[in-house]
Write a protein that holds these residues in place. Structure first.
Motif, PDB file in Angstrom:
ATOM      1  N   ILE A  21       0.866  -1.187   0.000  1.00 15.72           N
ATOM      2  CA  ILE A  21       0.000   0.000   0.000  1.00 15.72           C
ATOM      3  C   ILE A  21       0.902   1.236   0.000  1.00 15.72           C
ATOM      4  CG2 ILE A  21      -1.742   1.284   1.288  1.00 15.72           C
ATOM      5  CD1 ILE A  21      -2.449  -1.455   2.672  1.00 15.72           C
ATOM      6  N   LYS A  22       0.645   2.145  -0.943  1.00 14.94           N
ATOM      7  CA  LYS A  22       1.392   3.411  -0.941  1.00 14.94           C
ATOM      8  C   LYS A  22       0.634   4.424  -0.095  1.00 14.94           C
ATOM      9  CE  LYS A  22       3.108   2.903  -5.674  1.00 14.94           C
ATOM     10  NZ  LYS A  22       2.608   3.121  -7.025  1.00 14.94           N
ATOM     11  N   THR A  23       1.362   5.221   0.658  1.00  6.64           N
ATOM     12  CA  THR A  23       0.728   6.302   1.409  1.00  6.64           C
ATOM     13  C   THR A  23       1.333   7.637   1.002  1.00  6.64           C
ATOM     14  OG1 THR A  23       2.287   6.165   3.272  1.00  6.64           O
ATOM     15  CG2 THR A  23       0.290   4.820   3.416  1.00  6.64           C
ATOM     16  N   PHE A  24       0.483   8.639   0.948  1.00  7.07           N
ATOM     17  CA  PHE A  24       0.909  10.008   0.649  1.00  7.07           C
ATOM     18  C   PHE A  24       0.402  10.871   1.789  1.00  7.07           C
ATOM     19  CE2 PHE A  24      -0.080   7.612  -3.133  1.00  7.07           C
ATOM     20  CZ  PHE A  24       1.044   7.780  -3.943  1.00  7.07           C
ATOM     21  N   SER A  25       1.307  11.609   2.432  1.00  4.80           N
ATOM     22  CA  SER A  25       0.872  12.422   3.571  1.00  4.80           C
ATOM     23  C   SER A  25       1.261  13.873   3.369  1.00  4.80           C
ATOM     24  CB  SER A  25       1.492  11.913   4.874  1.00  4.80           C
ATOM     25  OG  SER A  25       2.789  12.417   5.039  1.00  4.80           O
ATOM     26  N   SER A  26       0.634  14.733   4.182  1.00  2.00           N
ATOM     27  CA  SER A  26       0.917  16.163   4.116  1.00  2.00           C
ATOM     28  C   SER A  26       2.297  16.484   4.688  1.00  2.00           C
ATOM     29  CB  SER A  26      -0.157  16.922   4.906  1.00  2.00           C
ATOM     30  OG  SER A  26      -0.292  16.366   6.203  1.00  2.00           O
ATOM     31  N   LEU A  27       2.952  15.503   5.303  1.00  2.00           N
ATOM     32  CA  LEU A  27       4.239  15.754   5.960  1.00  2.00           C
ATOM     33  C   LEU A  27       5.447  15.384   5.115  1.00  2.00           C
ATOM     34  CD1 LEU A  27       4.180  14.799   9.713  1.00  2.00           C
ATOM     35  CD2 LEU A  27       4.328  17.045   8.669  1.00  2.00           C
ATOM     36  N   GLY A 168      18.784  23.284  19.299  1.00  2.00           N
ATOM     37  CA  GLY A 168      17.938  22.158  19.677  1.00  2.00           C
ATOM     38  C   GLY A 168      16.450  22.392  19.508  1.00  2.00           C
ATOM     39  N   GLY A 169      16.053  23.603  19.099  1.00  2.00           N
ATOM     40  CA  GLY A 169      14.631  23.871  18.856  1.00  2.00           C
ATOM     41  C   GLY A 169      14.204  23.284  17.518  1.00  2.00           C
ATOM     42  N   TYR A 170      12.889  23.239  17.293  1.00  2.00           N
ATOM     43  CA  TYR A 170      12.367  22.681  16.043  1.00  2.00           C
ATOM     44  C   TYR A 170      11.627  23.747  15.244  1.00  2.00           C
ATOM     45  CZ  TYR A 170      13.388  17.964  17.711  1.00  2.00           C
ATOM     46  OH  TYR A 170      14.027  16.834  18.136  1.00  2.00           O
ATOM     47  N   TRP A 171      11.757  23.650  13.940  1.00  2.00           N
ATOM     48  CA  TRP A 171      11.017  24.544  13.044  1.00  2.00           C
ATOM     49  C   TRP A 171       9.643  23.921  12.789  1.00  2.00           C
ATOM     50  CZ3 TRP A 171      12.749  29.263  11.664  1.00  2.00           C
ATOM     51  CH2 TRP A 171      14.124  29.528  11.858  1.00  2.00           C
ATOM     52  N   ILE A 172       8.645  24.440  13.466  1.00  2.00           N
ATOM     53  CA  ILE A 172       7.285  23.914  13.314  1.00  2.00           C
ATOM     54  C   ILE A 172       6.429  25.010  12.688  1.00  2.00           C
ATOM     55  CG2 ILE A 172       5.239  23.120  14.585  1.00  2.00           C
ATOM     56  CD1 ILE A 172       7.183  21.939  16.650  1.00  2.00           C
ATOM     57  N   PRO A 173       5.626  24.680  11.662  1.00  2.00           N
ATOM     58  CA  PRO A 173       4.796  25.706  11.013  1.00  2.00           C
ATOM     59  C   PRO A 173       3.902  26.408  12.032  1.00  2.00           C
ATOM     60  CG  PRO A 173       4.490  23.532   9.972  1.00  2.00           C
ATOM     61  CD  PRO A 173       5.412  23.338  11.125  1.00  2.00           C
ATOM     62  N   ASP A 174       3.891  27.736  11.981  1.00  2.00           N
ATOM     63  CA  ASP A 174       3.130  28.512  12.963  1.00  2.00           C
ATOM     64  C   ASP A 174       1.781  28.904  12.356  1.00  2.00           C
ATOM     65  OD1 ASP A 174       2.408  29.908  15.157  1.00  2.00           O
ATOM     66  OD2 ASP A 174       3.591  31.698  14.684  1.00  2.00           O
ATOM     67  N   ASP A 175       0.955  27.879  12.064  1.00  2.00           N
ATOM     68  CA  ASP A 175      -0.331  28.185  11.420  1.00  2.00           C
ATOM     69  C   ASP A 175      -1.499  27.854  12.342  1.00  2.00           C
ATOM     70  OD1 ASP A 175      -0.183  25.482  11.433  1.00  2.00           O
ATOM     71  OD2 ASP A 175      -0.346  25.204   9.261  1.00  2.00           O
ATOM     72  N   GLY A 176      -1.193  27.674  13.637  1.00  2.00           N
ATOM     73  CA  GLY A 176      -2.272  27.438  14.596  1.00  2.00           C
ATOM     74  C   GLY A 176      -2.701  25.992  14.717  1.00  2.00           C
ATOM     75  N   THR A 177      -2.151  25.111  13.870  1.00  2.00           N
ATOM     76  CA  THR A 177      -2.537  23.702  13.981  1.00  2.00           C
ATOM     77  C   THR A 177      -1.476  22.951  14.799  1.00  2.00           C
ATOM     78  OG1 THR A 177      -1.390  23.107  11.934  1.00  2.00           O
ATOM     79  CG2 THR A 177      -3.724  23.671  11.745  1.00  2.00           C
ATOM     80  N   TYR A 178      -1.892  21.854  15.386  1.00  2.00           N
ATOM     81  CA  TYR A 178      -0.980  21.006  16.164  1.00  2.00           C
ATOM     82  C   TYR A 178      -0.070  20.237  15.192  1.00  2.00           C
ATOM     83  CZ  TYR A 178       0.380  16.986  19.058  1.00  2.00           C
ATOM     84  OH  TYR A 178       1.075  16.001  19.708  1.00  2.00           O
ATOM     85  N   TYR A 179       1.216  20.166  15.511  1.00  2.00           N
ATOM     86  CA  TYR A 179       2.178  19.591  14.560  1.00  2.00           C
ATOM     87  C   TYR A 179       1.973  18.102  14.292  1.00  2.00           C
ATOM     88  CZ  TYR A 179       4.874  17.745  18.564  1.00  2.00           C
ATOM     89  OH  TYR A 179       5.265  17.072  19.696  1.00  2.00           O
ATOM     90  N   GLY A 180       1.210  17.432  15.175  1.00  2.00           N
ATOM     91  CA  GLY A 180       0.970  15.994  14.971  1.00  2.00           C
ATOM     92  C   GLY A 180      -0.178  15.681  14.022  1.00  2.00           C
ATOM     93  N   GLU A 181      -0.841  16.714  13.504  1.00  2.00           N
ATOM     94  CA  GLU A 181      -1.971  16.482  12.599  1.00  2.00           C
ATOM     95  C   GLU A 181      -1.481  16.274  11.171  1.00  2.00           C
ATOM     96  OE1 GLU A 181      -5.256  19.116  15.082  1.00  2.00           O
ATOM     97  OE2 GLU A 181      -4.626  19.815  13.103  1.00  2.00           O
ATOM     98  N   VAL A 182      -1.926  15.173  10.575  1.00  2.00           N
ATOM     99  CA  VAL A 182      -1.465  14.805   9.235  1.00  2.00           C
ATOM    100  C   VAL A 182      -2.684  14.430   8.390  1.00  2.00           C
ATOM    101  CG1 VAL A 182       0.082  13.261   7.924  1.00  2.00           C
ATOM    102  CG2 VAL A 182       0.620  13.827  10.286  1.00  2.00           C
ATOM    103  N   SER A 183      -2.601  14.746   7.107  1.00  2.00           N
ATOM    104  CA  SER A 183      -3.631  14.275   6.172  1.00  2.00           C
ATOM    105  C   SER A 183      -3.014  13.177   5.310  1.00  2.00           C
ATOM    106  CB  SER A 183      -4.106  15.438   5.306  1.00  2.00           C
ATOM    107  OG  SER A 183      -4.996  14.960   4.322  1.00  2.00           O
ATOM    108  N   PHE A 184      -3.729  12.068   5.141  1.00  2.00           N
ATOM    109  CA  PHE A 184      -3.210  10.912   4.401  1.00  2.00           C
ATOM    110  C   PHE A 184      -4.105  10.546   3.221  1.00  2.00           C
ATOM    111  CE2 PHE A 184      -0.921   9.641   8.360  1.00  2.00           C
ATOM    112  CZ  PHE A 184       0.291   9.272   7.804  1.00  2.00           C
TER     113      PHE A 184
END
Length: 236
Positions: A21-27, A168-184
């Motif tokens: 199965i191939k998966t395509f995600s927003s990440l 040691g910090g992370y570059w996380i998109p600052d768009d108000g969404t939680y970084y663990g949210e993914v669309s598959f």
């Protein structure tokens, strides 16, 4: 919507396995789910899943059961276990492999019985879809628990997928969404699923959500790659 997951499981079960199965995600770029992995034995499972199966007790609901590997293991150990999945193909494979009790439903549509153990393995908490849905999802799980019941779930902190800077910090998109949210999206033999939301929940976020929704949340073990097993019990 094509049941691409169920198609892949059925092909493997019936000796027609030719691709994964191939998966395509927003990440990230394209990835694959190796279909044989979904039929793994207990010995082939990661330690987190083995530990969850060791902790299972009483009457068990295996949520998002897939090919039924966890349910089958518990059934063979003498447990009263029900495999639940929203994929018609997955449920057909569970039955074919010998799972005695199956339900074809989405977990949020299920309310028929209560259980001692709810299993949400392979990042099952991801079924909540988005962080804002987590409270409602936890409330629904609570409604399915017998007195002294437990939820055993694994998830991952996907912070490692973001770029790290020198301090040691992370570059996380600052768009108000939680970084663990993914669309598959999934694709199998040229057929694509509809896009669906999935959420990876880090342990601190999960513990905070549990605290707000009447659950105790115990970190049982951490895995080798930012993943963990948690045990949730209702506060007395």
């Amino acid at each position: 919507m094509a049941d691409v997951f169920g198609m892949a499981l059925n092909d493997y079960q019936n000796g027609r396995y030719t691709e994964d199965i191939k998966t395509f995600s927003s990440l990230d770029e394209e990835d694959i789910i190796p279909v044989p992995y979904l039929f793994r034995t207990y010995d082939e499972m990661p330690k987190i899943e083995q530990k969850a199966l060791q902790l299972a007790s009483g009457k068990v609901l295996d949520i998002g059961a897939g090919a039924g590997s966890h349910a089958l293991y518990l059934q063979n150990k003498g447990f009263d276990v029900t495999a639940l999945d929203n994929s018609e193909g997955a449920i057909a494979v569970c039955k074919d492999r010998g799972v005695e009790s199956t339900v074809k439903k989405a977990i949020l549509d299920y309310s028929e019985e209560k259980f001692d153990t709810l299993l949400l393995l392979m990042n099952g908490i991801g079924l909540a879809g988005k962080l804002k849905n987590l409270s409602g999802f936890l409330h629904h799980l609570a409604s399915l628990l017998l007195p002294n019941g437990q939820v055993l779930l694994d998830s991952s902190d996907i912070i490692y997928m973001f770029e790290q800077d020198d301090d040691g910090g992370y570059w996380i998109p600052d768009d108000g969404t939680y970084y663990g949210e993914v669309s598959f999206e999934m694709e199998y033999k040229g057929q694509k699923s509809n896009p669906f939301d999935w959420v990876y929940v880090d342990i601190n976020t999960l513990q905070n959500a549990c605290e707000s929704n009447g659950f105790n949340c115990e970190l049982v073990i951490s895995g080798e790659h930012y993943d963990y097993l948690a045990k949730l019990t209702l506060k007395k």
